[in-house]
Design a protein around this motif. Structure first.
Motif, PDB file in Angstrom:
ATOM      1  N   TYR A  20       0.829  -1.207   0.000  1.00  0.00           N
ATOM      2  CA  TYR A  20       0.000   0.000   0.000  1.00  0.00           C
ATOM      3  C   TYR A  20       0.866   1.260   0.000  1.00  0.00           C
ATOM      4  O   TYR A  20       0.537   2.245  -0.670  1.00  0.00           O
ATOM      5  CB  TYR A  20      -0.942  -0.009   1.202  1.00  0.00           C
ATOM      6  N   ASP A  21       1.975   1.232   0.728  1.00  0.00           N
ATOM      7  CA  ASP A  21       2.913   2.365   0.681  1.00  0.00           C
ATOM      8  C   ASP A  21       3.488   2.519  -0.714  1.00  0.00           C
ATOM      9  O   ASP A  21       3.708   3.637  -1.194  1.00  0.00           O
ATOM     10  CB  ASP A  21       4.048   2.167   1.694  1.00  0.00           C
ATOM     11  N   LYS A  24       0.986   4.135  -2.977  1.00  0.00           N
ATOM     12  CA  LYS A  24       0.949   5.577  -2.687  1.00  0.00           C
ATOM     13  C   LYS A  24       2.124   6.287  -3.326  1.00  0.00           C
ATOM     14  O   LYS A  24       1.976   7.383  -3.894  1.00  0.00           O
ATOM     15  CB  LYS A  24       0.933   5.799  -1.179  1.00  0.00           C
ATOM     16  N   SER A  25       3.300   5.675  -3.278  1.00  0.00           N
ATOM     17  CA  SER A  25       4.486   6.298  -3.860  1.00  0.00           C
ATOM     18  C   SER A  25       4.420   6.340  -5.383  1.00  0.00           C
ATOM     19  O   SER A  25       4.910   7.281  -6.010  1.00  0.00           O
ATOM     20  CB  SER A  25       5.754   5.554  -3.412  1.00  0.00           C
ATOM     21  N   ASN A  27       1.596   6.606  -7.028  1.00  0.00           N
ATOM     22  CA  ASN A  27       0.530   7.574  -7.310  1.00  0.00           C
ATOM     23  C   ASN A  27      -0.068   7.315  -8.694  1.00  0.00           C
ATOM     24  O   ASN A  27       0.011   8.158  -9.600  1.00  0.00           O
ATOM     25  CB  ASN A  27       1.058   9.003  -7.219  1.00  0.00           C
ATOM     26  N   ARG A  44      -9.392   1.527  -0.200  1.00  0.00           N
ATOM     27  CA  ARG A  44      -8.037   1.894   0.213  1.00  0.00           C
ATOM     28  C   ARG A  44      -7.259   2.525  -0.946  1.00  0.00           C
ATOM     29  O   ARG A  44      -6.510   3.472  -0.756  1.00  0.00           O
ATOM     30  CB  ARG A  44      -7.304   0.657   0.737  1.00  0.00           C
ATOM     31  N   SER A  47      -8.124   6.100  -1.193  1.00  0.00           N
ATOM     32  CA  SER A  47      -7.497   6.935  -0.166  1.00  0.00           C
ATOM     33  C   SER A  47      -6.014   7.152  -0.446  1.00  0.00           C
ATOM     34  O   SER A  47      -5.463   8.208  -0.133  1.00  0.00           O
ATOM     35  CB  SER A  47      -7.689   6.303   1.217  1.00  0.00           C
ATOM     36  N   LEU A  48      -5.364   6.156  -1.052  1.00  0.00           N
ATOM     37  CA  LEU A  48      -3.935   6.255  -1.341  1.00  0.00           C
ATOM     38  C   LEU A  48      -3.658   7.100  -2.581  1.00  0.00           C
ATOM     39  O   LEU A  48      -2.635   7.791  -2.655  1.00  0.00           O
ATOM     40  CB  LEU A  48      -3.346   4.856  -1.543  1.00  0.00           C
ATOM     41  N   ALA A  49      -4.542   7.004  -3.558  1.00  0.00           N
ATOM     42  CA  ALA A  49      -4.359   7.726  -4.825  1.00  0.00           C
ATOM     43  C   ALA A  49      -5.692   8.372  -5.194  1.00  0.00           C
ATOM     44  O   ALA A  49      -6.417   7.883  -6.066  1.00  0.00           O
ATOM     45  CB  ALA A  49      -3.889   6.773  -5.920  1.00  0.00           C
TER      46      ALA A  49
END
Length: 220
Positions: A20-21, A24-25, A27, A44, A47-49
């Motif tokens: 998940y990190d 996010k990185s 994107n 999720r 929320s991350l992207a």
């Protein structure tokens, strides 16, 4: 030693970035979820992207009902297809029984007939099979000629069916995260080595997460 075992032996223990990190990185602008289940990961991803276009595929009518009730289609496109190597009707094996306190367990359903899965998790049953609409990813009009930043797959042993029907799409895809098993839990399920052979030399294993693997397209 298999390619899987060799690469896993080289990976540092306990130091891998959370998937998940990593999402996010990255994107992602376009994220494809093959096997949306009930939408927990879909939420999720949003929320991350938050600016990502998310397209999810889910053939199980039980899960589709939950996705609708949760309003997942407000921020993601949900398509009622099983992604496969053909476009048309296919048999879909519905899982049920009880597992981990969940009744009518829907999380093991597959285009593949269960085999060893019945022995490993005997409380999970497959008493019903239905016909679903299957679709080659290469035939899906919503992603034609677009670069796909990330594909998230949970297809319960049918990984090679997805890959076989997505040869053109995968050339435009940067990352794949998929479940795998080197023990054939479903009929003719392919091992990680076999899946890598199918994908070809453009794809390399980036990180192994127990029974999941992150793959990178080195042409990007």
């Amino acid at each position: 030693m298999s390619i899987y075992d060799f690469i896993k032996s080289l990976l540092p223990k306990g130091t891998s970035m959370s998937i998940y990190d990593l999402i996010k990185s990255i994107n992602p602008s376009l994220l494809i979820e093959i096997g949306s289940n009930v939408g927990s990961d879909t939420e999720r991803f949003k929320s991350l992207a938050p600016n990502a276009k998310i397209i999810g595929f889910e053939p199980d009518p039980r899960n589709l009902a939950v996705l609708k009730s949760r309003g997942i289609s407000k921020f993601a496109t949900i398509e009622p297809y099983a992604i496969s190597n053909v476009t048309g009707k296919q048999t879909f094996y519905l899982s049920s029984g009880e597992y981990s306190g969940v009744k009518d367990w829907p999380n093991s359903s597959s285009l593949k007939k269960p085999t060893e899965h019945l022995n490993v998790w005997p409380s999970i049953t497959f008493d019903q099979k239905i016909e679903v609409d299957a679709l080659r990813l290469d035939d899906y009009p919503g992603i034609q000629n677009q670069t796909i930043d990330f594909i998230w797959m949970d297809v319960q042993g049918a990984e090679e069916l997805v890959f076989s029907g997505a040869s053109k799409t995968l050339k435009r895809t940067k990352w794949i995260y998929t479940e795998f098993s080197n023990r054939p839990l479903y009929e003719n399920q392919k091992s990680l080595d076999q899946l890598m052979d199918l994908l070809g030399k453009s794809w390399l294993i980036h990180t192994i997460y127990e029974s999941d693997v992150l793959l990178k397209n080195i042409t990007f």
